[in-house]
Design a protein around this motif. Structure first.
Motif, mmCIF file in Angstrom:
data_model
loop_
_atom_site.group_PDB
_atom_site.id
_atom_site.type_symbol
_atom_site.label_atom_id
_atom_site.label_comp_id
_atom_site.label_asym_id
_atom_site.label_seq_id
_atom_site.Cartn_x
_atom_site.Cartn_y
_atom_site.Cartn_z
ATOM 1 N N GLU A 28 -5.802 -11.203 -2.884
ATOM 2 C CA GLU A 28 -5.406 -10.921 -1.500
ATOM 3 C C GLU A 28 -6.664 -10.814 -0.645
ATOM 4 O O GLU A 28 -7.523 -9.962 -0.884
ATOM 5 C CB GLU A 28 -4.600 -9.624 -1.428
ATOM 6 N N HIS A 31 -5.222 -7.559 4.645
ATOM 7 C CA HIS A 31 -3.961 -7.126 5.236
ATOM 8 C C HIS A 31 -4.340 -6.439 6.541
ATOM 9 O O HIS A 31 -4.892 -5.339 6.529
ATOM 10 C CB HIS A 31 -3.237 -6.173 4.289
ATOM 11 N N THR A 75 -4.889 -17.505 -3.512
ATOM 12 C CA THR A 75 -5.243 -16.513 -2.500
ATOM 13 C C THR A 75 -4.061 -16.298 -1.565
ATOM 14 O O THR A 75 -3.228 -17.196 -1.364
ATOM 15 C CB THR A 75 -6.462 -16.958 -1.682
ATOM 16 N N GLN A 218 3.288 -5.957 -3.962
ATOM 17 C CA GLN A 218 2.659 -6.077 -5.281
ATOM 18 C C GLN A 218 3.641 -6.633 -6.304
ATOM 19 O O GLN A 218 3.286 -7.500 -7.119
ATOM 20 C CB GLN A 218 2.124 -4.718 -5.740
ATOM 21 N N ARG A 221 3.953 -10.341 -5.800
ATOM 22 C CA ARG A 221 2.785 -11.078 -6.283
ATOM 23 C C ARG A 221 2.748 -11.130 -7.804
ATOM 24 O O ARG A 221 2.205 -12.079 -8.387
ATOM 25 C CB ARG A 221 1.501 -10.440 -5.738
ATOM 26 N N THR A 268 -3.153 -8.966 -10.105
ATOM 27 C CA THR A 268 -3.453 -9.044 -8.677
ATOM 28 C C THR A 268 -4.743 -8.286 -8.393
ATOM 29 O O THR A 268 -5.062 -7.304 -9.058
ATOM 30 C CB THR A 268 -2.334 -8.434 -7.815
ATOM 31 N N SER A 270 -6.740 -7.035 -4.708
ATOM 32 C CA SER A 270 -6.671 -6.986 -3.251
ATOM 33 C C SER A 270 -7.987 -6.472 -2.695
ATOM 34 O O SER A 270 -8.466 -5.411 -3.107
ATOM 35 C CB SER A 270 -5.528 -6.066 -2.800
ATOM 36 N N LEU A 272 -9.473 -4.998 0.493
ATOM 37 C CA LEU A 272 -8.880 -4.363 1.672
ATOM 38 C C LEU A 272 -9.860 -3.440 2.368
ATOM 39 O O LEU A 272 -10.794 -2.916 1.756
ATOM 40 C CB LEU A 272 -7.653 -3.543 1.251
ATOM 41 N N GLU A 280 -2.850 2.501 -0.993
ATOM 42 C CA GLU A 280 -2.747 1.883 -2.311
ATOM 43 C C GLU A 280 -2.628 2.912 -3.431
ATOM 44 O O GLU A 280 -2.068 2.618 -4.490
ATOM 45 C CB GLU A 280 -3.933 0.949 -2.543
ATOM 46 N N THR A 319 -2.672 -4.370 -11.538
ATOM 47 C CA THR A 319 -3.185 -4.426 -10.166
ATOM 48 C C THR A 319 -4.590 -3.854 -10.093
ATOM 49 O O THR A 319 -4.948 -2.940 -10.844
ATOM 50 C CB THR A 319 -2.275 -3.620 -9.218
ATOM 51 N N TYR A 321 -8.162 -3.337 -7.091
ATOM 52 C CA TYR A 321 -8.533 -3.300 -5.675
ATOM 53 C C TYR A 321 -10.046 -3.306 -5.505
ATOM 54 O O TYR A 321 -10.777 -2.848 -6.373
ATOM 55 C CB TYR A 321 -7.972 -2.039 -5.000
#
Length: 327
Positions: A28, A31, A75, A218, A221, A268, A270, A272, A280, A319, A321
């Motif tokens: 990602e 956002h 992406t 999430q 994805r 995933t 992300s 951010l 999150e 997931t 980040y």
């Protein structure tokens, strides 16, 4: 994208669960809220310039595949058209894609946040994906719980532990009225207690929280959302050179690059802005208490084994980040 079928059912009565293709990693690229776009092209260029080195690191961190094959990486970018609509897709999306391109990045899939709330753009909030996922939440009762907490369906609040009892609860009366601290169910030494608001209501309108919609995002994805066995929030091919003047004329998820790797992925990541860190954290609490479609989970596990890829049993462990400083 089909706009029919805003009613969601359990998949146990459905003999066939639709399969979806998987990438190894869904990246990602950001956002942003409408207010971020209102700051102009310089804000977008600064965003992608800050994102670029972290994406390179995320790509490099994907484990090597058997037989020397290259991992499939796609992406995506999520635009908030749910809480506000300060500009049209025709005004907003082209500068976004240009800013990404100037940073040497490509957005394969573009998603509207309202798509995480409802399948049908004309359907009232609560009539689609978010409502379906909400119905799959299973609260984890904290140790020693007396059952005095109001049900999630009535309060719209989900926790990762036990709240501090109010003065009029039975738990407080049993303790002689003394204050008791909240506690995290799976605390390691000390608690980090979080109470997550999933929705609020003003009149007859229910508004889902950013944290809850991000949890739905999430799950999408990760390829784990189904409607009576049918895959939902699937990408629609779209000409990246033309965008409509109305958000409701744009599918909830579009594929901008015809040759892109699949939208859904085993993992995933992300990248951010730091302001999303508490959001999150809340997402992870929601995912830990979501009963995910068993058939969809089985399909992912089976597909991963066929590629000799290790996928954790826990959805939240799939997931990750990155919160770059200054983003």
């Amino acid at each position: 994208m089909s706009t029919a079928g805003a009613v969601f059912r359990e998949t146990s009565a459905q003999p066939r669960t639709e399969a979806v293709p998987y990438s190894h990693l869904s990246l990602e690229l950001g956002h942003l809220y409408m207010e971020d776009f209102a700051e102009g092209p310089d804000r977008l260029r600064a965003h992608f310039a800050a994102v670029r080195p972290w994406l390179d690191a995320a790509r490099a961190g994907v484990p090597g595949l058997p037989d020397g094959k290259r991992p499939r990486i796609s992406t995506c970018f999520l635009i908030d058209d749910y809480f506000s609509r300060l500009a049209t897709p025709a005004e907003l999306v082209p500068p976004l894609l240009k800013a990404a391109e100037d940073a040497g990045l490509r957005i394969d899939y573009l998603a509207r946040e309202s798509g995480c709330a409802a399948t049908d753009p004309a359907a009232p909030d609560g009539g689609g994906l978010a409502d379906s996922v909400f119905g799959r939440l299973v609260e984890s009762p904290p140790p020693g719980s007396k059952g005095f907490r109001p049900p999630l369906s009535r309060t719209g609040w989900l926790t990762n532990g036990r709240r501090a009892p109010g003065l009029r609860t039975s738990a407080a009366l049993n303790s002689g009225g003394a204050w008791q601290p909240p506690s995290e169910t799976l605390a390691r030494g000390h608690s980090i207690f979080v109470d997550v608001e999933l929705w609020d209501e003003r009149g007859e309108r229910r508004t889902w929280s950013c944290a809850f919609l991000a949890a739905v995002w999430q799950l999408a994805r990760l390829g784990l959302l189904r409607d009576n066995g049918r895959a939902v929030l699937t990408p629609v091919p779209w000409d990246a050179s033309a965008f409509p003047a109305d958000w409701d004329d744009l599918p909830h998820l579009v594929r901008l690059d015809p040759g892109a790797a699949p939208f859904s992925a085993y993992y995933t990541c992300s990248v951010l802005p730091t302001r999303f860190l508490p959001v999150e954290h809340a997402v992870r609490i929601v995912l830990e208490q979501t009963h995910v479609d068993e058939a969809a989970l089985h399909q992912v596990a089976q597909r991963a084994r066929g590629e000799r890829v290790t996928v954790p049993a826990g959805v939240v462990d799939r997931t990750s980040y990155v919160f770059p400083p200054g983003l």
